[in-house]
Design an enzyme around this catalytic site. Structure first.
Site, PDB file in Angstrom:
ATOM      1  N   GLU A  90       0.869  -1.314  -0.094  1.00 36.89           N
ATOM      2  CA  GLU A  90       0.082   0.122   0.098  1.00 36.89           C
ATOM      3  C   GLU A  90       1.121   1.327  -0.081  1.00 36.89           C
ATOM      4  OE1 GLU A  90      -2.621   0.557   3.311  1.00 36.89           O
ATOM      5  OE2 GLU A  90      -3.750   1.958   2.103  1.00 36.89           O
ATOM      6  N   ALA A 138       1.357  -0.329  10.883  1.00 36.21           N
ATOM      7  CA  ALA A 138       1.286  -1.589  10.597  1.00 36.21           C
ATOM      8  C   ALA A 138       0.347  -1.681   9.329  1.00 36.21           C
ATOM      9  CB  ALA A 138       0.379  -2.352  11.741  1.00 36.21           C
ATOM     10  N   MET A 139       0.251  -2.852   8.643  1.00 39.81           N
ATOM     11  CA  MET A 139      -0.318  -2.998   7.255  1.00 39.81           C
ATOM     12  C   MET A 139      -1.293  -4.044   7.278  1.00 39.81           C
ATOM     13  SD  MET A 139      -1.098  -1.801   4.342  1.00 39.81           S
ATOM     14  CE  MET A 139      -2.037  -2.659   3.339  1.00 39.81           C
ATOM     15  N   GLU A 140      -2.582  -4.137   7.052  1.00 38.64           N
ATOM     16  CA  GLU A 140      -3.592  -4.996   7.129  1.00 38.64           C
ATOM     17  C   GLU A 140      -3.688  -6.029   5.961  1.00 38.64           C
ATOM     18  OE1 GLU A 140      -4.071  -1.583   6.129  1.00 38.64           O
ATOM     19  OE2 GLU A 140      -5.705  -1.403   4.737  1.00 38.64           O
ATOM     20  N   ASN A 141      -2.530  -6.441   5.345  1.00 35.23           N
ATOM     21  CA  ASN A 141      -2.473  -7.474   4.347  1.00 35.23           C
ATOM     22  C   ASN A 141      -3.393  -8.780   4.728  1.00 35.23           C
ATOM     23  OD1 ASN A 141      -0.108  -5.842   3.418  1.00 35.23           O
ATOM     24  ND2 ASN A 141       0.789  -6.855   4.902  1.00 35.23           N
ATOM     25  N   HIS A 160      -6.952  -2.116  15.021  1.00 38.42           N
ATOM     26  CA  HIS A 160      -7.072  -1.428  13.681  1.00 38.42           C
ATOM     27  C   HIS A 160      -7.114  -2.291  12.504  1.00 38.42           C
ATOM     28  CE1 HIS A 160      -6.995   2.348  11.418  1.00 38.42           C
ATOM     29  NE2 HIS A 160      -6.143   1.528  10.561  1.00 38.42           N
ATOM     30  N   GLU A 161      -5.692  -3.088  12.565  1.00 38.42           N
ATOM     31  CA  GLU A 161      -5.295  -3.786  11.421  1.00 38.42           C
ATOM     32  C   GLU A 161      -6.582  -4.881  11.455  1.00 38.42           C
ATOM     33  OE1 GLU A 161      -3.637  -2.381   9.427  1.00 38.42           O
ATOM     34  OE2 GLU A 161      -2.784  -0.924  11.325  1.00 38.42           O
ATOM     35  N   GLU A 168     -10.106   4.033   5.647  1.00 37.89           N
ATOM     36  CA  GLU A 168      -9.137   4.485   6.935  1.00 37.89           C
ATOM     37  C   GLU A 168     -10.225   5.303   8.029  1.00 37.89           C
ATOM     38  OE1 GLU A 168      -6.707   3.092   7.641  1.00 37.89           O
ATOM     39  OE2 GLU A 168      -5.828   2.418   5.801  1.00 37.89           O
TER      40      GLU A 168
HETATM   41  N1  TRP Z   1      -3.118   0.905   5.753  1.00 33.38           N
HETATM   42  C1  TRP Z   1      -2.062   1.076   6.741  1.00 33.38           C
HETATM   43  C2  TRP Z   1      -3.084   1.325   8.001  1.00 33.38           C
HETATM   44  O1  TRP Z   1      -3.873   2.190   7.995  1.00 33.38           O
HETATM   45  C3  TRP Z   1      -1.344   2.302   6.596  1.00 33.38           C
HETATM   46  C4  TRP Z   1       0.110   1.674   5.811  1.00 33.38           C
HETATM   47  C5  TRP Z   1       0.703   1.027   6.313  1.00 33.38           C
HETATM   48  C6  TRP Z   1       0.536   2.792   4.982  1.00 33.38           C
HETATM   49  N2  TRP Z   1       2.065   1.013   5.470  1.00 33.38           N
HETATM   50  C7  TRP Z   1       2.004   1.966   4.648  1.00 33.38           C
HETATM   51  C8  TRP Z   1       0.312   3.537   4.125  1.00 33.38           C
HETATM   52  C9  TRP Z   1       2.618   2.404   3.622  1.00 33.38           C
HETATM   53  C10 TRP Z   1       1.215   4.018   2.965  1.00 33.38           C
HETATM   54  C11 TRP Z   1       2.245   3.408   2.880  1.00 33.38           C
HETATM   55  O2  TRP Z   1      -3.061   0.456   8.858  1.00 33.38           O
HETATM   56 ZN    ZN Z   2      -5.901   1.798   8.524  1.00 31.82          ZN
END
Ligand code: TRP
Ligand code: ZN
Length: 853
Positions: free
Chosen positions: A119, A260-263, A295-296, A318
């Protein structure tokens, strides 16, 4: 070189092709990593256009259509494939070099492990693809790597195959049954400690939970996994939403651009939001972990099952997910304290963004670099907009709206408008005017005035609203503002508690049946993201601090009271008068310490007197030098007058083991150290006897306010204890970054060369440089310009290493409008210096040009 171009929401067009399935075959081999991507492509509609894929920095090896070498053209960021077929198999072979990738976007390495961040548009630096969220494909991923070095090979979905290969290699195959946009793809390969657990969903399905952390850190993953189980249970009860795969994995990495990232099924986390034990993490860290894990997890429905049509709709996922994580934190913790923290983010950071050069609506209309729009506006104001809908509809109708949203859009990529339509249709409430919150940038200003007619016993409240111009937007229309008020009588009884529907440019509300003029509490709990202008008297604010029925309103009154006294002192200084503080104000704060009906957490919030940054946000132009003197004076006067009470509290609380008690004790300790040097011994003793990081840091923070040998000693002792623990060293760097003494910058310059510091690690960079620029207001803005120069040099260096992080840190430098002309000139000169460098990233280019235009 061509200048970066903006993309516009109004130019949105549906994709000309869809990709229903993709098979990715990775051979992870350092600089010689290779990838074979095979996609099923379908032409959408009747047209003869070529297939145009996105791709950046890809070493392309070959392209085939249905097994035959394809006719293609490579250009900047694109691959154009000439074909008339309506349906075909596309094979793209590429080579990757994750070892040289310091941007931490796409495929990169974190401490020897492979990981990905896709993302918003990172997938295009892994392979050529339709890298846009409205193209949803089913992913099957094969990963091959050295078995000894990379025992865990992870991707989204379920493990379907694995085995050994010759030469010490092994492979796995993952299949994710849910179609997803490319930004939710993830791959991780490495050697980790694993903490496992399980969760049984409400319908009885068993879900395997796994948290992967660096070797030796397994004991620090318990809070994260407990938070995950809490989140899963909460989403079932409050939102009626269950998890949908058989496995949920979280991997913690030290090198990460965001939280963090919600993959899908494989979240990647910054270690900051996973690792915790009592000795190394504060109560605030524990809270942060719970809220980010939540959140994730909540993204699985709001973001993954229903995703965004295009990136202009980012707030669809978001804003809604922040609202959901805030509600989660409030349901499992203190609603008032969580609300206070959310209000502070809005007033201190979002208002600043709204009045600066990057102002944008929660649904932006044009974007140069998408990474620049992961903002407090899209996230936090976006959450406030959802919260207002919740206020207008009430919980039951809001939940009916959510249910309708999922019924209509599960598996789709949709718009903010689709969300509002679901809310409207399920509730029967007209949200026509309300939609302006999505399109108008800037903070609406509400001027309130009151009058009382003793003859008829009528109290009348007049409200007027206007929204200032923002870059590219003027002549704004009135907003639909839910305006929460309380009327309290002289004895402290609540007479009216109501949310007004404020929709006109100017509107009058009257209330009858009063013998005496009531005390009014306005915009309670920050019921709308607006600026309120109302001349509260000291008398009124003291009454609200004592009698408002909402704890948040009490806190809001205390903020107004402290602000009022600081601005009075600034006024005295400007007019060469001696500063003084009204005794009633001092007594008001003393009353907080003596109150027996206030909980400790709320007391702590009230006694955390408003920061310089938050005071600056209350004005259009600031006399910074006088503000510094005035704020310091006001804090000192209040602390000095309360010395006995502060000492009593500190002693009383020191033996109590709750987070609330620690919070209050540490606020009191900081105030005490301002009063008298002799209190330093209290802080040193706390540092020496602390058995948890909250108390350790509380002592350090109190001692950090002034130059002293005690400060040096405790900092040195902390450093030797925690040198090998990166997240603890971040706290140590941040203490130096917030040091409010003339020597601050010199120390920071030295720390850039500290063995634990690294420009390539975003957590280190943020803790040292980011915290300095964002939180050390007076040192950053010193007239000698050293603060600006320190940040500027760092940004120029980071532009090459990590454009995303460089661009995030520039915020305090582009928000120069409120400052005097001398400072403005210095700040602009810094921006010019950045604009002049070679290879300026799109990220910085967008922010700097907008600031200078
Ligand atoms: N979608 C992620 C969140 O809100 C945000 C995020 C994680 C992100 N890594 C990123 C956005 C890198 C831009 C670039 O939890
Ligand atoms: Zn988010």
């Amino acid at each position: 070189m061509a200048q970066p171009q903006a993309k516009y929401l109004k130019d949105y067009q549906a994709p000309a092709f869809q990709i229903s399935h993709i098979n990715l075959d990775f051979s992870l081999n350092g600089k010689n990593t290779s990838l074979v991507a095979v996609s099923k492509v379908v032409r959408v509609g009747d047209h003869a256009e070529p297939l145009i894929l996105d791709g950046e920095n890809i070493q392309l090896q070959s392209v085939k259509v249905n097994g035959v070498p394809a006719d293609f053209i490579q250009s900047a960021g694109k691959l154009s494939i000439n074909t008339q077929l309506t349906q075909f198999e596309l094979e793209v072979v590429s080579k990757l070099d994750p070892e040289s990738n310091t941007s931490l976007e796409g495929l990169y390495m974190s401490d020897g492990a492979y990981c990905t961040q896709c993302e918003a548009e990172g997938f295009r630096s892994i392979t050529y693809f339709l890298d846009r969220p409205d193209v949803l494909a089913i992913y099957t991923v094969r990963i091959q790597a050295d078995k000894a070095l990379f025992p865990y090979l992870l991707s989204n979905g379920n493990l379907i195959n694995s085995g050994e290969l010759e030469g010490g290699l092994h492979y796995v195959q993952w299949h994710d049954p849910f179609p997803k946009p490319a930004y939710l793809f993830a791959l991780v390969a490495g050697d980790f400690d694993l903490l496992e657990d399980e969760f049984i969903t409400r319908s009885g399905r068993k879900v395997k939970l796994q948290v992967f952390v660096d070797k030796g850190n397994q004991h620090k993953a318990h809070h994260a996994i407990a938070s995950l189980k809490k989140s899963m249970a909460w989403d079932e009860t409050r939102f009626n939403l269950e998890y949908d795969l058989d496995i949920y994995m979280i991997v913690a990495v030290d090198f990460f651009n965001m939280g963090a990232m919600e993959n899908k099924g494989l979240n990647v986390f910054n270690t900051k939001y996973v690792l915790a034990d009592k000795a190394s993490a504060t109560d605030a860290d524990y809270h942060g972990i719970e809220s980010v894990v939540g959140h994730e997890y909540f993204h699985n429905w709001t973001g993954n099952r229903v995703t965004c049509r295009d990136w202009f709709q980012l707030s669809l996922k978001e804003g809604l997910t922040v609202f959901r994580d805030q509600e989660f934190s409030s349901d499992v913790g203190s609603r008032a304290v969580n609300r206070i923290h959310a209000i502070k983010v809005m007033k201190n950071q979002q208002f600043a963004e709204d009045s600066g050069p990057m102002a944008h609506p929660i649904r932006p209309e044009s974007v140069i670099e998408m990474n620049n729009f992961y903002t407090v506006t899209v996230y936090n104001k976006g959450a406030e907009v959802i919260r207002m809908m919740h206020t207008l509809l009430g919980e039951a109708k809001f939940q009916a709206g959510m249910a309708l949203y999922f019924e209509r859009h599960d598996g789709q990529a949709v718009t903010c408008d689709d969300f509002v339509a679901a809310m409207e249709d399920a509730s029967g409430i007209d949200l026509g005017q309300f939609r302006r919150w999505y399109s108008q940038a800037g903070t609406p200003e509400v001027i309130a005035s009151e009058s009382f007619d003793a003859a008829t016993g009528t109290f009348c409240l007049t409200l007027e609203q206007s929204t200032p111009d923002t870059p590219g937007q003027s002549d704004k229309l009135p907003q639909h503002i839910p305006f929460d008020i309380e009327l309290i009588d002289a004895d402290g009884n609540s007479v009216i508690n109501q949310v007004l529907d404020f929709t006109q440019q100017s509107q009058e509300f009257s209330f009858t049946g009063f013998n005496h003029k009531p005390f009014v509490s306005l915009l309670q709990g920050f019921s709308a993201p607006v600026k309120l202008e109302f001349d509260y008297s000291i008398e009124q604010l003291l009454h609200l601090m004592r009698f408002a029925s909402s704890e948040v309103a009490k806190w809001e009154a205390s903020v107004s009271l402290f602000s009022l006294c600081v601005w009075q002192c600034v006024d005295h200084l400007q007019n060469n008068k001696t500063m003084y503080i009204d005794n009633r104000i001092i007594d008001g704060f003393k009353g907080i310490l003596l109150a027996d009906d206030l909980n400790e957490a709320l007391m702590a919030e009230i006694l955390t007197l408003p920061s310089a940054g938050s005071l600056i946000e209350q004005t259009d132009s600031v006399d910074l030098d006088n503000l510094e003197v005035a704020r310091q004076f006001a804090v000192l006067e209040i602390a000095t007058a309360c010395e006995d009470e502060l000492l009593t509290k500190t002693r009383l609380l020191s033996s109590q083991g709750t987070a609330e008690a620690r919070a209050l004790k540490n606020v009191c300790l900081s105030l005490l150290l301002k009063v008298d040097d002799t209190h330093r011994t209290l802080a040193v003793k706390q540092f020496e006897t602390a058995d948890n990081m909250t108390d350790t840091l509380g002592a350090l923070t109190a001692l950090n306010a002034e130059q002293s040998s005690e400060r040096e000693q405790v900092l040195a002792s902390f450093e030797s204890q925690w040198l090998e623990t990166p997240l603890a060293m971040d706290k140590w760097f941040s203490l130096h970054a917030t040091y409010t003494s003339a020597g601050c910058i010199d120390q920071l310059e030295k720390l850039l060369k500290h063995e634990a510091f690294s420009m390539s690690n975003p957590n280190r960079v943020r803790s040292l440089i980011g915290v300095f620029a964002a939180a050390n207001t007076f040192e950053f803005h010193r007239l000698n310009g050293k603060g600006y120069q320190f940040l500027t040099s760092a940004i120029i260096e980071l532009n090459k290493v990590n454009p995303q992080v460089a661009a995030r840190m520039i915020t305090p430098l582009i928000q120069f409008k409120k400052f005097d002309l001398v400072r403005q000139d210095l700040m602009k000169a810094s921006l010019q210096q950045i604009l002049a460098i070679d290879d300026l990233s799109k990220d910085l280019y967008e922010k700097v040009t907008k600031a200078l235009s």
